[in-house]
Design a protein around this motif. Sequence first.
Motif, PDB file in Angstrom:
ATOM      1  N   ASP A  19       3.813   9.729  11.011  1.00  0.00           N
ATOM      2  CA  ASP A  19       3.663   8.626   9.410  1.00  0.00           C
ATOM      3  C   ASP A  19       2.887   7.348   9.377  1.00  0.00           C
ATOM      4  OD1 ASP A  19       4.434   7.327   6.973  1.00  0.00           O
ATOM      5  OD2 ASP A  19       6.305   6.726   7.286  1.00  0.00           O
ATOM      6  N   THR A  20       1.573   7.747  10.003  1.00  0.00           N
ATOM      7  CA  THR A  20       0.972   6.505  10.432  1.00  0.00           C
ATOM      8  C   THR A  20       0.604   4.793   9.231  1.00  0.00           C
ATOM      9  OG1 THR A  20      -1.109   7.535  10.338  1.00  0.00           O
ATOM     10  CG2 THR A  20      -0.036   8.098  12.177  1.00  0.00           C
ATOM     11  N   ASP A  21       0.886   6.153   7.795  1.00  0.00           N
ATOM     12  CA  ASP A  21      -0.209   5.003   7.297  1.00  0.00           C
ATOM     13  C   ASP A  21      -1.340   5.816   6.859  1.00  0.00           C
ATOM     14  OD1 ASP A  21       1.768   3.438   6.597  1.00  0.00           O
ATOM     15  OD2 ASP A  21       1.350   1.196   7.261  1.00  0.00           O
ATOM     16  N   ASP A  22      -1.831   6.294   8.101  1.00  0.00           N
ATOM     17  CA  ASP A  22      -2.867   7.179   7.374  1.00  0.00           C
ATOM     18  C   ASP A  22      -2.896   8.796   7.043  1.00  0.00           C
ATOM     19  OD1 ASP A  22      -5.539   8.268   8.051  1.00  0.00           O
ATOM     20  OD2 ASP A  22      -6.004   6.951   9.090  1.00  0.00           O
ATOM     21  N   THR A  23      -2.946   8.994   5.678  1.00  0.00           N
ATOM     22  CA  THR A  23      -2.780  10.030   5.201  1.00  0.00           C
ATOM     23  C   THR A  23      -3.512  11.373   5.763  1.00  0.00           C
ATOM     24  OG1 THR A  23      -4.111   9.916   3.814  1.00  0.00           O
ATOM     25  CG2 THR A  23      -1.370   9.577   2.844  1.00  0.00           C
ATOM     26  N   GLU A  24      -4.868  10.607   6.978  1.00  0.00           N
ATOM     27  CA  GLU A  24      -5.570  11.777   6.884  1.00  0.00           C
ATOM     28  C   GLU A  24      -5.445  12.320   8.364  1.00  0.00           C
ATOM     29  OE1 GLU A  24      -7.647  13.640   5.498  1.00  0.00           O
ATOM     30  OE2 GLU A  24      -7.516  13.138   3.949  1.00  0.00           O
ATOM     31  N   LEU A  25      -4.690  10.916   9.071  1.00  0.00           N
ATOM     32  CA  LEU A  25      -4.761  11.031  10.183  1.00  0.00           C
ATOM     33  C   LEU A  25      -2.933  11.854  10.544  1.00  0.00           C
ATOM     34  CD1 LEU A  25      -4.659  10.504  13.764  1.00  0.00           C
ATOM     35  CD2 LEU A  25      -3.431   8.184  13.100  1.00  0.00           C
TER      36      LEU A  25
ATOM     37  N   GLN B 253       3.024  -0.737  16.372  1.00  0.00           N
ATOM     38  CA  GLN B 253       1.667  -0.622  18.205  1.00  0.00           C
ATOM     39  C   GLN B 253       0.840   0.279  17.884  1.00  0.00           C
ATOM     40  OE1 GLN B 253       5.034  -1.145  18.369  1.00  0.00           O
ATOM     41  NE2 GLN B 253       6.124  -2.905  18.944  1.00  0.00           N
ATOM     42  N   LEU B 254       1.391   1.386  17.746  1.00  0.00           N
ATOM     43  CA  LEU B 254       0.531   2.650  18.048  1.00  0.00           C
ATOM     44  C   LEU B 254      -0.188   2.782  16.233  1.00  0.00           C
ATOM     45  CD1 LEU B 254       3.076   4.518  20.605  1.00  0.00           C
ATOM     46  CD2 LEU B 254       1.122   2.845  20.832  1.00  0.00           C
ATOM     47  N   SER B 255      -1.363   1.542  16.507  1.00  0.00           N
ATOM     48  CA  SER B 255      -1.529   1.881  14.776  1.00  0.00           C
ATOM     49  C   SER B 255      -2.820   3.659  14.391  1.00  0.00           C
ATOM     50  CB  SER B 255      -2.121   0.601  14.909  1.00  0.00           C
ATOM     51  OG  SER B 255      -3.537   0.400  15.136  1.00  0.00           O
ATOM     52  N   PRO B 256      -3.398   3.535  13.428  1.00  0.00           N
ATOM     53  CA  PRO B 256      -4.117   4.896  13.702  1.00  0.00           C
ATOM     54  C   PRO B 256      -5.270   4.540  14.809  1.00  0.00           C
ATOM     55  CG  PRO B 256      -3.113   3.984  11.087  1.00  0.00           C
ATOM     56  CD  PRO B 256      -2.625   3.083  11.692  1.00  0.00           C
TER      57      PRO B 256
ATOM     58  N   LYS C 255       0.432  -1.085  -0.093  1.00  0.00           N
ATOM     59  CA  LYS C 255       0.007   0.275   0.175  1.00  0.00           C
ATOM     60  C   LYS C 255       0.984   1.192   0.045  1.00  0.00           C
ATOM     61  CE  LYS C 255      -4.152  -2.368   2.253  1.00  0.00           C
ATOM     62  NZ  LYS C 255      -5.022  -1.736   3.505  1.00  0.00           N
ATOM     63  N   ARG C 256       1.620   0.798   0.621  1.00  0.00           N
ATOM     64  CA  ARG C 256       2.485   2.104   0.635  1.00  0.00           C
ATOM     65  C   ARG C 256       3.549   2.073  -0.666  1.00  0.00           C
ATOM     66  NH1 ARG C 256       3.794   4.160   5.591  1.00  0.00           N
ATOM     67  NH2 ARG C 256       5.550   5.479   5.471  1.00  0.00           N
ATOM     68  N   ALA C 257       3.979   1.739  -1.253  1.00  0.00           N
ATOM     69  CA  ALA C 257       3.787   1.980  -2.455  1.00  0.00           C
ATOM     70  C   ALA C 257       2.809   2.373  -3.857  1.00  0.00           C
ATOM     71  CB  ALA C 257       4.753   0.314  -3.338  1.00  0.00           C
ATOM     72  N   GLU C 258       2.048   2.211  -3.632  1.00  0.00           N
ATOM     73  CA  GLU C 258       0.509   2.284  -4.079  1.00  0.00           C
ATOM     74  C   GLU C 258       0.722   3.751  -4.026  1.00  0.00           C
ATOM     75  OE1 GLU C 258      -2.184   0.490  -3.183  1.00  0.00           O
ATOM     76  OE2 GLU C 258      -2.184  -1.466  -3.978  1.00  0.00           O
TER      77      GLU C 258
END
Length: 356
Positions: free
Chosen positions: A327-333, A298-301, A40-43
């Motif tokens: 850099d949480t994998d959730d750009t809105e967060l 572990q401290l995920s969105p 997903k980060r590649a995408e």
Amino acid sequence: MRIGFVLNPIAGMGGRVGLKGTDNKVAEARARGAEPRAPKRAERALAELHDRLPDAELLTWGTPMGEQQVREAGYDPDVLGEPEGEETSSADTAAAAAAFLEATVDLVLFVGGDGTAADVAEALEGTEVPMLGIPAGVKVFSSVFAVSPEEAAHAAATFERTERREVMDINEDEYREGEVHPELRAVAHVPVGESLQSSKQLGGGTVEALAEGMAQDILADPGKTYVLAPGSTVGAVKVELGFEGSPIGVDVWRDGEVVVKDATEEQILAALGAAGENVIVVSPIGGQGFVFGRGNPQLSPAVIQRCSVQIVASRSKLDSVSVLRADTDDTELDKDLQGWWRVRVGKFETRMMKLV
């Protein structure tokens, strides 16, 4: 521009399930319910790259090491090879980088963590072909990574010169035992840009007063659930609370008791209390400024969104960073977290730092 693109599809899988990395732990990560993070980060990076450089010539490695994501981004790539087995390996990454080198690419763009960076750098050793990382690993100590997938695409599309930067790695088995000894694996040519992160640096200075003050505040406010992040600074807070925490794991504490030690994302979510009664205590990585997204997946969105956040750091650690990052994998967060934060630096003292 000719860009060689390679993806380590298992990078970062061990993070949210509490394994602190994926080296030799892929099967266990999957058994714990881990989901791939790197694709997903590649995408995200490739979508941004296509917006900026739609006419770039992409060379890649067969699925699951890049071909699918490159095609979905809108490119028609040259696929130079395939992974050798069902499970990808560092040898596959090295083979891809060597093939890109032989094909005279202008840049090797890769997705992974420090181990992937070391594999690419060793394949490019002795050349001036630059490399640039899209961060996806649990541990990202090296300074060859951009601060986010989008910034990696921006740097790839706009760079005009390169500089030599460090590729660091650690032994994950030692890391899981709380021993952190970064080792210099290579020095690589990397595109110059403000969007690159620094090498991991350990913050100096005393944190005793900070930890004492933080612990006193926690004990004076019963009923809340505290999610205590990894690292030596928050580790000092754990000691003040009366227990020896997991040095590189997340511990959950409430009303004088350790609810979960070395918790996974799922365990943290299960342990949280009612809305408004949960607090994450976290310290940024020295030299980089990351509060979330490096060393604490572990401290995920989902966890962050159910908690308030208290940032703590020694003065010397803050002196090593100009801004904070997420850099949480959730750009809105990530956008929601941007702004000025009050960081506790002593028993009573705080410092304002901007998260960008």
